[in-house]
Design a protein around this motif. Structure first.
Motif, PDB file in Angstrom:
ATOM      1  N   ALA A   1       0.829  -1.210   0.000  1.00  0.00           N
ATOM      2  CA  ALA A   1       0.000   0.000   0.000  1.00  0.00           C
ATOM      3  C   ALA A   1       0.861   1.257   0.000  1.00  0.00           C
ATOM      4  N   LEU A   2       1.955   1.251   0.775  1.00  0.00           N
ATOM      5  CA  LEU A   2       2.815   2.441   0.821  1.00  0.00           C
ATOM      6  C   LEU A   2       3.628   2.577  -0.461  1.00  0.00           C
ATOM      7  N   TYR A   3       4.064   1.460  -1.029  1.00  0.00           N
ATOM      8  CA  TYR A   3       4.721   1.541  -2.344  1.00  0.00           C
ATOM      9  C   TYR A   3       3.778   2.181  -3.363  1.00  0.00           C
ATOM     10  N   ASP A   4       2.526   1.728  -3.368  1.00  0.00           N
ATOM     11  CA  ASP A   4       1.555   2.263  -4.321  1.00  0.00           C
ATOM     12  C   ASP A   4       1.302   3.741  -4.092  1.00  0.00           C
ATOM     13  N   ALA A   5       1.088   4.123  -2.829  1.00  0.00           N
ATOM     14  CA  ALA A   5       0.770   5.518  -2.518  1.00  0.00           C
ATOM     15  C   ALA A   5       1.921   6.448  -2.884  1.00  0.00           C
TER      16      ALA A   5
ATOM     17  N   ALA B   1       5.319 -13.230   3.003  1.00  0.00           N
ATOM     18  CA  ALA B   1       4.039 -13.619   2.416  1.00  0.00           C
ATOM     19  C   ALA B   1       4.148 -13.753   0.900  1.00  0.00           C
ATOM     20  N   MET B   2       4.943 -12.877   0.301  1.00  0.00           N
ATOM     21  CA  MET B   2       5.144 -12.922  -1.146  1.00  0.00           C
ATOM     22  C   MET B   2       5.759 -14.265  -1.559  1.00  0.00           C
ATOM     23  N   VAL B   3       6.614 -14.802  -0.676  1.00  0.00           N
ATOM     24  CA  VAL B   3       7.296 -16.056  -0.962  1.00  0.00           C
ATOM     25  C   VAL B   3       6.418 -17.261  -0.652  1.00  0.00           C
ATOM     26  N   THR B   4       5.657 -17.177   0.442  1.00  0.00           N
ATOM     27  CA  THR B   4       5.000 -18.380   0.967  1.00  0.00           C
ATOM     28  C   THR B   4       3.494 -18.434   0.758  1.00  0.00           C
ATOM     29  N   ASP B   5       2.847 -17.291   0.524  1.00  0.00           N
ATOM     30  CA  ASP B   5       1.387 -17.269   0.448  1.00  0.00           C
ATOM     31  C   ASP B   5       0.930 -17.244  -1.009  1.00  0.00           C
ATOM     32  N   PRO B   6       0.326 -18.325  -1.492  1.00  0.00           N
ATOM     33  CA  PRO B   6      -0.107 -18.352  -2.895  1.00  0.00           C
ATOM     34  C   PRO B   6      -1.224 -17.351  -3.188  1.00  0.00           C
ATOM     35  N   ASP B   7      -1.896 -16.853  -2.143  1.00  0.00           N
ATOM     36  CA  ASP B   7      -2.982 -15.897  -2.337  1.00  0.00           C
ATOM     37  C   ASP B   7      -2.533 -14.442  -2.171  1.00  0.00           C
ATOM     38  N   PHE B   8      -1.206 -14.236  -2.019  1.00  0.00           N
ATOM     39  CA  PHE B   8      -0.708 -12.870  -1.851  1.00  0.00           C
ATOM     40  C   PHE B   8      -1.044 -12.030  -3.085  1.00  0.00           C
ATOM     41  N   VAL B   9      -1.606 -10.848  -2.837  1.00  0.00           N
ATOM     42  CA  VAL B   9      -2.006  -9.964  -3.931  1.00  0.00           C
ATOM     43  C   VAL B   9      -1.050  -8.766  -3.970  1.00  0.00           C
ATOM     44  N   PRO B  10      -0.240  -8.635  -5.009  1.00  0.00           N
ATOM     45  CA  PRO B  10       0.669  -7.485  -5.089  1.00  0.00           C
ATOM     46  C   PRO B  10      -0.090  -6.198  -5.356  1.00  0.00           C
ATOM     47  N   GLY B  11       0.555  -5.081  -5.048  1.00  0.00           N
ATOM     48  CA  GLY B  11      -0.061  -3.788  -5.288  1.00  0.00           C
ATOM     49  C   GLY B  11      -0.082  -3.430  -6.768  1.00  0.00           C
ATOM     50  N   LYS B  12      -0.734  -2.336  -7.074  1.00  0.00           N
ATOM     51  CA  LYS B  12      -0.811  -1.871  -8.462  1.00  0.00           C
ATOM     52  C   LYS B  12       0.571  -1.504  -8.987  1.00  0.00           C
ATOM     53  N   HIS B  13       1.358  -0.827  -8.157  1.00  0.00           N
ATOM     54  CA  HIS B  13       2.703  -0.398  -8.557  1.00  0.00           C
ATOM     55  C   HIS B  13       3.771  -1.257  -7.875  1.00  0.00           C
ATOM     56  N   GLY B  14       3.649  -1.425  -6.569  1.00  0.00           N
ATOM     57  CA  GLY B  14       4.616  -2.200  -5.812  1.00  0.00           C
ATOM     58  C   GLY B  14       5.997  -1.574  -5.829  1.00  0.00           C
ATOM     59  N   PHE B  15       6.980  -2.369  -5.402  1.00  0.00           N
ATOM     60  CA  PHE B  15       8.357  -1.887  -5.346  1.00  0.00           C
ATOM     61  C   PHE B  15       8.852  -1.444  -6.727  1.00  0.00           C
ATOM     62  N   ARG B  16       8.619  -2.265  -7.717  1.00  0.00           N
ATOM     63  CA  ARG B  16       9.145  -1.946  -9.051  1.00  0.00           C
ATOM     64  C   ARG B  16       8.508  -0.677  -9.601  1.00  0.00           C
ATOM     65  N   GLY B  17       7.222  -0.481  -9.306  1.00  0.00           N
ATOM     66  CA  GLY B  17       6.560   0.739  -9.767  1.00  0.00           C
ATOM     67  C   GLY B  17       7.112   1.982  -9.108  1.00  0.00           C
TER      68      GLY B  17
ATOM     69  N   ALA C   1       4.383   5.875  -5.134  1.00  0.00           N
ATOM     70  CA  ALA C   1       4.512   5.922  -6.591  1.00  0.00           C
ATOM     71  C   ALA C   1       3.455   6.837  -7.198  1.00  0.00           C
ATOM     72  N   GLU C   2       2.203   6.695  -6.743  1.00  0.00           N
ATOM     73  CA  GLU C   2       1.122   7.553  -7.250  1.00  0.00           C
ATOM     74  C   GLU C   2       1.413   9.023  -6.963  1.00  0.00           C
ATOM     75  N   ALA C   3       1.928   9.313  -5.770  1.00  0.00           N
ATOM     76  CA  ALA C   3       2.216  10.699  -5.401  1.00  0.00           C
ATOM     77  C   ALA C   3       3.312  11.294  -6.277  1.00  0.00           C
ATOM     78  N   LEU C   4       4.332  10.507  -6.605  1.00  0.00           N
ATOM     79  CA  LEU C   4       5.396  11.003  -7.475  1.00  0.00           C
ATOM     80  C   LEU C   4       4.884  11.233  -8.891  1.00  0.00           C
TER      81      LEU C   4
END
Length: 255
Positions: free
Chosen positions: A28-32, A69-85, A34-37
């Motif tokens: 959520a903070l990665y997304d926020a 969670a990204m590694v172990t949880d198959p239901d993990f939902v990444p953000g719209k932008h995430g780290f790479r965004g 990225a959107e702000a920039l």
């Protein structure tokens, strides 16, 4: 609100606001951020962006609970932008970017300084790139940007050792522009931001483009190399052991 946004005198201040998590970046903070920039880049009333943090940390890097969670949880939902965004938004940000490191900076809380046009640091703050202690690769083009900024050996120590560096060491190494007393940090960063913001935005953008464009391709290539190494190492034996140790001591520092 995990990211607060304030405008004054053509300076937009983005304040990371997860103090209970030491401003660690979750999706959520990665997304926020990225959107702000992206929004600031397009806003004709914004000349300069200043990034700082709330509480005793600038940012404790990626939220390791989410990394696990990204590694172990198959239901993990990444953000719209995430780290790479976020890294893409930083890399293409066309206006002056200033960081005011108010406290602990780990991982992206340190490597973001490779994208800063000016960085100010509290005398009580500390920085660390904990990649080797987590069994992963560097990030955010730091393997390219930090040697250019600090010199090969300073960058090698920072990226390879997973050791803390003090504000005075960061200044000596060339990672930051100035060190300030904690109560003076934000005022000093804002004073410099307002000097820049008083200049024509078109001229500021021309200067930044002229400085950044010659290294843009190399920066993007570094990101791709790092992402490939990171993907290879994430979830590997060393990384899994480090994340398991972290979850076993929750309540301490993020990294």
């Amino acid at each position: 609100m995990i990211l607060t946004i304030e405008d004054e005198n053509r300076v937009r201040t983005l304040t990371l606001n997860r103090p209970d998590a030491l401003n660690a970046f979750n999706e959520a903070l990665y997304d926020a951020t990225a959107e702000a920039l992206l929004a600031a880049a397009d806003d004709p009333d914004v000349a300069v962006v200043l990034i700082t943090g709330t509480g005793r940390a600038f940012s404790a890097g990626t939220d390791l609970a989410e990394m696990q969670a990204m590694v172990t949880d198959p239901d993990f939902v990444p953000g719209k932008h995430g780290f790479r965004g976020l890294i893409a938004a930083l890399g293409q940000f066309s206006k002056p970017l200033i960081c005011a490191v108010n406290g602990l900076g780990l991982g992206i809380g340190t490597t973001i300084l490779g994208f800063a046009d000016l960085a100010f640091m509290s005398s009580s703050a500390r920085l660390k790139c904990p990649f080797t202690s987590l069994g992963v690769a560097p990030e955010a083009a730091s393997s390219y940007l930090l040697p250019r900024l600090m010199g090969r050996q300073n960058a090698a120590w920072l990226l390879m050792s997973s050791e803390w560096i003090t504000a005075e060491e960061a200044l000596r190494m060339g990672l930051v522009f100035a060190v300030c007393e904690p109560e003076e940090l934000l005022g000093e960063a804002r004073r410099h931001a307002e000097v820049l913001a008083s200049r024509p935005i078109s001229s500021l953008m021309a200067v930044k483009s002229a400085m950044v464009e010659p290294t843009r391709a190399e920066t993007l290539a570094a990101v791709e190399r790092e992402n490939a190494f990171f993907a290879e190492l994430l979830g590997g034996q060393a990384n899994a052991a480090a994340l398991a140790e972290f979850t076993g001591r929750r309540g301490g520092e993020s990294v």
